[in-house]
Design a protein around this motif. Structure first.
Motif, PDB file in Angstrom:
ATOM      1  N   UNK A 125      -5.070  -8.665  -1.486  1.00  0.00           N
ATOM      2  CA  UNK A 125      -5.510  -8.587  -2.888  1.00  0.00           C
ATOM      3  C   UNK A 125      -5.231  -7.198  -3.445  1.00  0.00           C
ATOM      4  N   UNK A 126      -5.145  -6.213  -2.564  1.00  0.00           N
ATOM      5  CA  UNK A 126      -4.856  -4.840  -2.987  1.00  0.00           C
ATOM      6  C   UNK A 126      -4.101  -4.123  -1.896  1.00  0.00           C
ATOM      7  N   UNK A 127      -3.418  -3.017  -2.277  1.00  0.00           N
ATOM      8  CA  UNK A 127      -2.661  -2.264  -1.275  1.00  0.00           C
ATOM      9  C   UNK A 127      -2.529  -0.809  -1.705  1.00  0.00           C
ATOM     10  N   UNK A 128      -2.108   0.020  -0.779  1.00  0.00           N
ATOM     11  CA  UNK A 128      -1.936   1.441  -1.071  1.00  0.00           C
ATOM     12  C   UNK A 128      -0.537   1.733  -1.582  1.00  0.00           C
ATOM     13  N   UNK A 129      -0.164   3.017  -1.526  1.00  0.00           N
ATOM     14  CA  UNK A 129       1.136   3.459  -2.056  1.00  0.00           C
ATOM     15  C   UNK A 129       2.312   2.963  -1.242  1.00  0.00           C
ATOM     16  N   UNK A 130       2.206   3.009   0.070  1.00  0.00           N
ATOM     17  CA  UNK A 130       3.335   2.624   0.923  1.00  0.00           C
ATOM     18  C   UNK A 130       2.864   1.591   1.943  1.00  0.00           C
TER      19      UNK A 130
END
Length: 380
Positions: free
Chosen positions: A167-172
């Motif tokens: 549902x969400x993720x970081x930069x890399x």
């Protein structure tokens, strides 16, 4: 049931792992750069999409031939039995790629393949007019490599790394397929503790939990070929029932993920709940140098920052140095770290037992492996 020529595509460096997965499903296969080829029926297509943790997608190979001219590409494409795959109302866009081939114009190759398929279909379906293309989607690809044209139909739709829980993720973010591969390259089994000290959005711990409970990674998503008439709905029902029966939902797990960023810890928790694994994984905000444990024979898998950006390298190497000191007392633990930093062993303070070249997207990395003591036989 009809047999198809199947291709499981793979990231560079993961071919052997994908091939092992294909064989574990019961199919003999051959390994090539970036692809694993095997034969299988409609059930094989369903099972491959549901179960292959490290493959990018599953394709049906319709034909392969040498093509030095556009005429040759047209005639040999037209000679293939497209009507065995495509219904009269099929929507069939053609994508393409060309590497080291005389036919280097991809857009021309796509147009010629499309025209050839239409001509073949007109004859097969006794039509004189254009096709409506208002039915199920069949994504066709023409791939030219050293003047060999390979024509495939994608059965997966979205890449197999899209499990449906993020549902969400970081930069890399690490691709789910690579995360699963990193775990499968370790000596971890579900009876041992598992820790990811740089968990980010939680991909590695979530993939570990899926592996630990033998949950098919594609169980909660849909595939393009589910809309196709040539794969009956009963086949997908049977494949999903098999996956449900093989899952070990009662397998206890000791899996933890940590990250220095409290926002990423929250996202990781949300992703784990979306995957149905929220109660199985412990996430907490923590710096790697603060990690301590009294547990034994655990496994650490980490994808720390690489220090690729200007000015970040020194801070990252300082963190690697502290990590080396933190992990040094854990002599029964096996530690596996993925990084592109070529100084890693020197800064970490210890030479790896083994290292393996892998690609994280387009970044060339090494997977540094430090094997701990083996558990006593009685504890296995």
């Amino acid at each position: 049931m009809k047999n198809f020529d199947l291709v499981a595509t793979s990231a560079m460096g993961l071919e052997a792992i994908v091939a092992k997965e294909v064989r574990n499903l019961g199919y003999e296969c051959e390994v090539d750069n970036g692809k694993i080829t095997y034969k299988g029926d409609a059930m094989a297509i369903a099972r491959s999409n549901l179960w292959l943790r490290t493959a990018d997608r599953i394709k049906i190979k319709v034909g392969e031939f040498k093509a030095y001219s556009f005429d040759e590409l047209f005639e040999k494409t037209k000679a293939l039995p497209w009507e065995q795959f495509l219904p009269e109302d099929a929507e069939f866009p053609v994508s393409g790629k060309s590497v080291k081939s005389k036919l280097f114009s991809v857009s021309d190759c796509q147009a010629i393949v499309k025209k050839a398929i239409v001509e073949r279909m007109k004859k097969a379906y006794r039509k004189t007019t254009w096709f409506e293309e208002n039915g199920p989607l069949y994504k066709i690809e023409v791939s030219l490599h050293k003047d060999v044209a390979t024509l495939t139909i994608d059965t997966s739709g979205s890449g197999l790394h899209k499990r449906g829980y993020r549902t969400g993720q970081g930069e890399a973010p690490l691709k789910e397929t690579l995360a699963a591969a990193l775990i499968m390259l370790t000596n971890w089994n579900p009876d041992r503790p598992f820790v990811d000290p740089f968990c980010g959005s939680g991909t590695i711990p979530i993939e570990a939990a899926l592996i630990g409970q033998n949950i098919a990674p594609g169980f909660n998503r849909e595939f393009l070929s589910e809309e196709w008439g040539m794969i009956p709905e009963s086949v997908w029902d049977e494949a999903r029932t098999e996956a449900e029966d093989l899952a070990r939902y009662d397998q206890p797990l000791d899996i933890a993920g940590m990250d220095v960023d409290h926002r990423m810890v929250k996202i990781a928790e949300e992703n784990a709940f979306e995957a149905g694994l929220g109660d199985l994984i412990t996430f907490k905000q923590m710096r790697v140098q603060d990690f301590t444990t009294r547990k034994e024979y655990g496994v650490i898998v980490g994808n720390p920052p690489y220090g690729e950006r200007l000015g970040e390298k020194k801070a990252v190497e300082d963190m690697y140095r502290e990590m080396g000191r933190t992990f040094a007392p854990l002599d029964t633990w096996s530690i596996y770290i993925l990084t592109s930093n070529e100084n890693f062993e020197k800064v970490y303070g210890k030479a790896a037992t083994k290292k393996r070249k892998l690609f994280n997207g387009f970044i060339r990395t090494d997977f540094y492996q430090y094997w701990g003591k083996r558990p006593p036989l009685a504890e296995k």
